[in-house]
Design an enzyme around this catalytic site. Structure first.
Site, PDB file in Angstrom:
ATOM      1  N   ASP A 231      93.584 -16.170  28.836  1.00  0.00           N
ATOM      2  CA  ASP A 231      94.763 -15.346  28.556  1.00  0.00           C
ATOM      3  C   ASP A 231      94.922 -15.270  27.037  1.00  0.00           C
ATOM      4  OD1 ASP A 231      97.225 -14.164  28.266  1.00  0.00           O
ATOM      5  OD2 ASP A 231      98.273 -15.484  29.658  1.00  0.00           O
TER       6      ASP A 231
ATOM      7  N   ASP B 293      94.324  -8.248  28.483  1.00  0.00           N
ATOM      8  CA  ASP B 293      94.275  -9.532  27.775  1.00  0.00           C
ATOM      9  C   ASP B 293      94.112 -10.729  28.711  1.00  0.00           C
ATOM     10  OD1 ASP B 293      96.752  -9.367  28.924  1.00  0.00           O
ATOM     11  OD2 ASP B 293      97.867 -10.054  27.167  1.00  0.00           O
ATOM     12  N   GLU B 294      93.620 -10.490  29.933  1.00  0.00           N
ATOM     13  CA  GLU B 294      93.425 -11.598  30.869  1.00  0.00           C
ATOM     14  C   GLU B 294      92.147 -11.391  31.672  1.00  0.00           C
ATOM     15  OE1 GLU B 294      97.100 -13.103  32.947  1.00  0.00           O
ATOM     16  OE2 GLU B 294      97.899 -11.209  32.198  1.00  0.00           O
TER      17      GLU B 294
END
Length: 406
Positions: free
Chosen positions: A8, A103-104
């Site tokens: 993350d 973003d993960e």
């Protein structure tokens, strides 16, 4: 047994800006959809968060909280570019099993990677590779656990640049310091439903049996939550795209009804291109106009399934004509296409004239792909060509080939 590693990235949009612009490094940064005091922050650097600036903070309030904060306009294409660099960096260390947002991402641990020491070594390698190949400002928090759910939970326990490991022996005590809303899948409404079922804490959630959770969730997801909390490995539940849409915060010069109407047409034309690229048809449209002081206007209309731009703009025009007059400035607009179905499985009506325009849609899409976006467009969007640039929604990473504005 450890099976999941979840990556993350911290304050992603702001971190990309700091990586791309050296002058922003170490500075409090706020990323805004447009450069206007009446809009809000969509991402804040950790330097800004230290002053209380967070996602949703109005820009004028952010300036009060943090003197000298650097407000920059969002650059979605840049964030997508860095996303692909980061996926490549992680892939050079271990296969990426799934990307869950810009973003993960999730990696499934295999073989000797499932040993704690080896999993921690892998996490350190991922962080080092990102630093060396993408940049020093792109920090990430990594969670390692027996399943995806717990790994994602662990990734949120220590930020920024954290590493948290949850082993079966750590359960359930390691979860007790979390609030219900810290758990993925528990939003505001779900929290209310859990409270109504007598569940007010993680201790209560853990103690609840499968039946109680199934009743609280109103579906099999309650039983899945029981298993996920205990580290059981579950196959991902099947999912299908439910909607295609775009929204846009209006720049000050566009805060009037004619401009808002043009921006909606621009958004709808972009959504129609996406719809066709997915091979889908839409059977309903939702419109929203948010005002500065007046309550938001919402409308929805169903129609025969279509991906034809002209047919969709006819629907928009029909809905817009029914919008009540409001003596207030529109702040943001949005259009969402729902009731999606696969075009390949659709049997058109014998009286359907839309198929005669399929060649037109295909030609327009090809011309824009070859000569650049807006080489050909429908006239209702003419006054908004520079508005409503590409945006990144949670869980949707734009395809630069079909969604870029360049």
């Amino acid at each position: 047994m450890l099976r999941s590693l979840y990556v993350d990235f911290n304050s992603y949009f702001a971190s990309v800006e700091q990586q791309a612009e050296r002058r922003l490094r170490g500075q409090p940064v706020c990323v805004a959809p447009v450069l206007a005091e009446t809009t809000c922050c969509i991402a804040a650097s950790y330097e800004a968060k230290a002053f209380g600036v967070k996602t949703g903070t109005p820009i004028h309030e952010a300036r009060k909280l943090c003197k000298g904060i650097q407000v920059v306009q969002a650059r979605p294409a840049l964030y997508v570019e860095y996303h692909h660099k980061l996926v490549f960096a992680v892939e050079s260390c271990t296969p990426v099993e799934a990307v869950y947002s810009i973003d993960e991402m999730h990696c499934e641990l295999t073989g000797s990677q499932r040993l704690r020491a080896n999993a921690e070594t892998l996490a350190a390698k991922i962080k080092r590779t990102i630093y060396d190949t993408v940049g020093s400002e792109l920090r990430c928090s990594i969670g390692i656990a027996p399943n995806l759910f717990l790994a994602k939970t662990a990734s949120n326990m220590r930020k920024p640049d954290g590493l948290t490991v949850i082993e079966s022996a750590d359960l359930p005590e390691c979860l007790y310091r979390l609030a219900l809303r810290d758990i993925n899948g528990v939003g505001r409404q779900m929290e209310k439903r859990l409270n109504n079922a007598g569940i007010h804490s993680l201790q209560d959630l853990w103690a609840a049996d499968k039946g109680k959770l199934a009743r609280a969730w109103g579906s099999i997801e309650g039983e899945r939550m029981y298993a996920k909390l205990r580290g059981e490995w579950l196959l991902r539940a099947p999912s299908a795209r439910a909607s295609v849409g775009h929204s846009h915060v209006l720049a000050p010069e566009l805060r009037n009804d004619p401009a808002a109407y043009s921006v909606l047409h621009r958004l709808l034309q972009k959504a129609a291109v996406r719809l066709r690229s997915y091979g889908l048809l839409a059977g309903a449209m939702q419109l929203k106009v948010k005002y500065l002081r007046y309550p938001s206007w919402h409308a929805q209309l169903r129609f025969d399934p279509t991906a034809d731009t002209l047919s969709l703009t006819d629907v928009l025009d029909l809905m817009w004509r029914d919008k009540p007059a409001v003596r207030d400035d529109p702040l943001a607009v949005g259009v969402t296409l729902t009731r999606l179905s696969e075009a390949a499985h659709h049997t058109p009506s014998l009286f359907d004239t839309q198929n005669t325009r399929s060649a037109l849609n295909t030609t327009v899409d090809k011309l824009n792909a070859r000569f650049g976006k807006n080489a050909v467009y429908y006239g209702a969007a003419h006054n908004a060509l520079q508005a409503a640039p590409m945006r990144i929604a949670f869980g949707h990473i734009p395809d630069l080939d079909t969604e870029s504005d360049e």
